[in-house]
Structures are given as structure tokens and as C-alpha cells.
Enzyme design. Structure first.
Site, mmCIF file in Angstrom:
data_model
loop_
_atom_site.group_PDB
_atom_site.id
_atom_site.type_symbol
_atom_site.label_atom_id
_atom_site.label_comp_id
_atom_site.label_asym_id
_atom_site.label_seq_id
_atom_site.Cartn_x
_atom_site.Cartn_y
_atom_site.Cartn_z
ATOM 1 N N ARG A 23 -4.401 60.558 22.024
ATOM 2 C CA ARG A 23 -3.887 59.329 22.601
ATOM 3 C C ARG A 23 -2.826 59.832 23.595
ATOM 4 N NH1 ARG A 23 -1.519 57.135 17.281
ATOM 5 N NH2 ARG A 23 -1.352 59.280 17.078
ATOM 6 N N HIS A 62 32.452 61.477 38.033
ATOM 7 C CA HIS A 62 33.272 60.539 37.352
ATOM 8 C C HIS A 62 33.549 61.191 36.041
ATOM 9 C CE1 HIS A 62 30.372 57.488 39.815
ATOM 10 N NE2 HIS A 62 31.430 57.893 40.436
ATOM 11 N N LYS A 72 27.744 61.939 27.008
ATOM 12 C CA LYS A 72 26.609 60.988 27.799
ATOM 13 C C LYS A 72 25.509 61.764 27.359
ATOM 14 C CE LYS A 72 29.432 59.578 31.701
ATOM 15 N NZ LYS A 72 29.523 59.772 33.156
ATOM 16 N N HIS A 119 30.870 63.995 35.753
ATOM 17 C CA HIS A 119 29.554 63.835 35.869
ATOM 18 C C HIS A 119 29.197 63.264 37.150
ATOM 19 C CE1 HIS A 119 25.772 61.533 35.152
ATOM 20 N NE2 HIS A 119 25.308 62.956 35.022
ATOM 21 N N TYR A 132 21.479 56.290 30.774
ATOM 22 C CA TYR A 132 22.663 56.904 30.143
ATOM 23 C C TYR A 132 22.685 56.284 28.753
ATOM 24 C CZ TYR A 132 24.377 57.484 35.011
ATOM 25 O OH TYR A 132 24.611 57.751 36.142
ATOM 26 N N LYS A 167 34.101 54.413 47.254
ATOM 27 C CA LYS A 167 35.110 54.865 46.061
ATOM 28 C C LYS A 167 34.537 56.342 45.824
ATOM 29 C CE LYS A 167 36.850 52.181 43.225
ATOM 30 N NZ LYS A 167 38.291 52.424 43.333
ATOM 31 N N ASP A 168 33.467 56.648 45.730
ATOM 32 C CA ASP A 168 32.946 58.124 45.582
ATOM 33 C C ASP A 168 33.481 59.044 46.761
ATOM 34 O OD1 ASP A 168 32.173 57.587 43.093
ATOM 35 O OD2 ASP A 168 30.071 57.623 43.296
#
Length: 188
Positions: A23, A62, A72, A119, A132, A167-168
Site C-alpha cells: 500500500r 527568530h 520546535k 531559527h 511547526y 521586520k526580519d
């Protein structure tokens, strides 16, 4: 599941152990007991999904600091990403080291990221989705970041950046051995 330790203390590549038949296959993608057996935090407080239109999109770097630390488990479920973590734990033997790993829908690998690590990832194909599993709830008052191109870390991204949030792009550079006080971060 197959756990492969990385050079970042307590960070693991998690591979599926496939049980095949006519399968297709069956595989366990998460097991509290297997995570606990390795001293890892098996808590899942929330699950997040990131969809990215363009190849070269970058999200990161982040982090979330105490008391709201996030472990995470990151898996690419469509397309491909170059996933990067930086160890921000001053007491860790891998402090300020980083690793990058290619996570794809085809290789089905996941990366377990310990708390107090930054990360980020870059998409390697159009229309990429990333799942995540988060060990704590997102708390903007404890969230922060560093620039993806910070020379202090020397991350070599595989592609030119095609998309990145304002922002990043504006995160501060790492300038000392101390982690800066987190600033509120609204986009992932």
C-alpha cells in the site's frame, strides 16, 4: 523514529522509520516516549503552518526567551527549505554555533530545535509549506530576532533572498556575548 544528533547540543535531525508494504508505508512522526528517552522536551502547545509563494523567501532568525521558551519540531511538508538554527545558550558548548539542513517533502526529515535557539529558513522551491510543532505558546513580549545576514554567525544561505519581511530585514546585529532583550515580533 531515527534521531541523529547535530553539532548543536540537544538539536536532532529526526528521520522516519518507514514500515513499507504494497500500500505504501506507515511511519511514526512524533512520540512523547522517544523524545523523553533522549532527554528532549516532548510538549506540544501549538502547531503552526507556513506557506511561502516564492523560492528564496527567508523567514528568521527568530527566538523566544524565558519564561516562554519554544522548542520546535520543524518539517517541510511541501517543497524544500534550508533550515537554520543558532545556539543562543551561553552555558552551551555549542554557544553561537549554527547548523543548516535541507528539509524537503521528499526526504521527510524534521529538525528538533531546543529552546533558546534562533531559527529561520529559506525556501528552495516555489509554494513551500512548513509545519511547526511548538513546545510553548507564542508570546510576543518574549520574542526577538537577529539578522539573517549577521556576520557574527556567518550563515551561508543557498540562494539570493527574494522575499523577506521588513521586520526580519531590520533585526539588530549580534554585537556582544549577551542576548539582547527581545523586541516584539509580529510576523513569522
Amino acid at each position: 523514529m531515527i534521531f541523529t544528533e547535530t553539532k548543536i547540543k540537544e538539536a536532532f535531525i529526526v528521520d522516519l522509520e518507514l514500515h513499507r508494504d504494497s500500500r505504501g508505508f506507515f511511519a511514526r512522526s512524533f512520540c512523547i516516549q522517544e523524545f523523553q528517552d533522549r532527554g528532549l522536551k516532548p510538549t506540544i502547545a501549538q502547531c503552526n503552518l507556513s506557506f511561502n509563494y516564492k523560492k528564496g523567501t527567508l523567514r528568521g532568525m527568530h527566538y523566544q526567551m524565558p519564561p516562554s521558551q519554544e522548542t520546535k519540531l520543524v518539517r517541510c511538508i511541501r517543497g524544500a527549505i534550508y533550515d537554520v538554527i543558532i545556539d543562543l545558550r551561553p552555558d552551551s558548548p555549542s554557544y553561537l554555533s549554527h547548523i543548516g539542513i535541507e528539509l524537503t517533502a521528499e526526504n521527510r526529515l524534521a529538525l528538533y530545535i531546543p529552546d533558546r535557539c534562533a531559527h529561520g529558513f529559506q525556501t528552495l522551491s516555489d509554494e513551500t509549506e512548513v509545519m511547526y510543532q511548538m513546545g510553548d505558546f507564542y508570546a510576543p513580549e518574549y520574542a526577538g530576532g537577529y539578522r539573517y545576514d549577521d556576520p557574527a554567525f556567518g550563515i551561508e544561505w543557498p540562494l539570493s533572498v527574494t522575499e523577506i519581511s521588513d521586520k526580519d530585514r531590520a533585526w539588530s546585529l549580534f554585537e556582544s556575548k549577551e542576548i539582547v532583550t527581545p523586541t516584539v515580533m509580529s510576523d513569522f
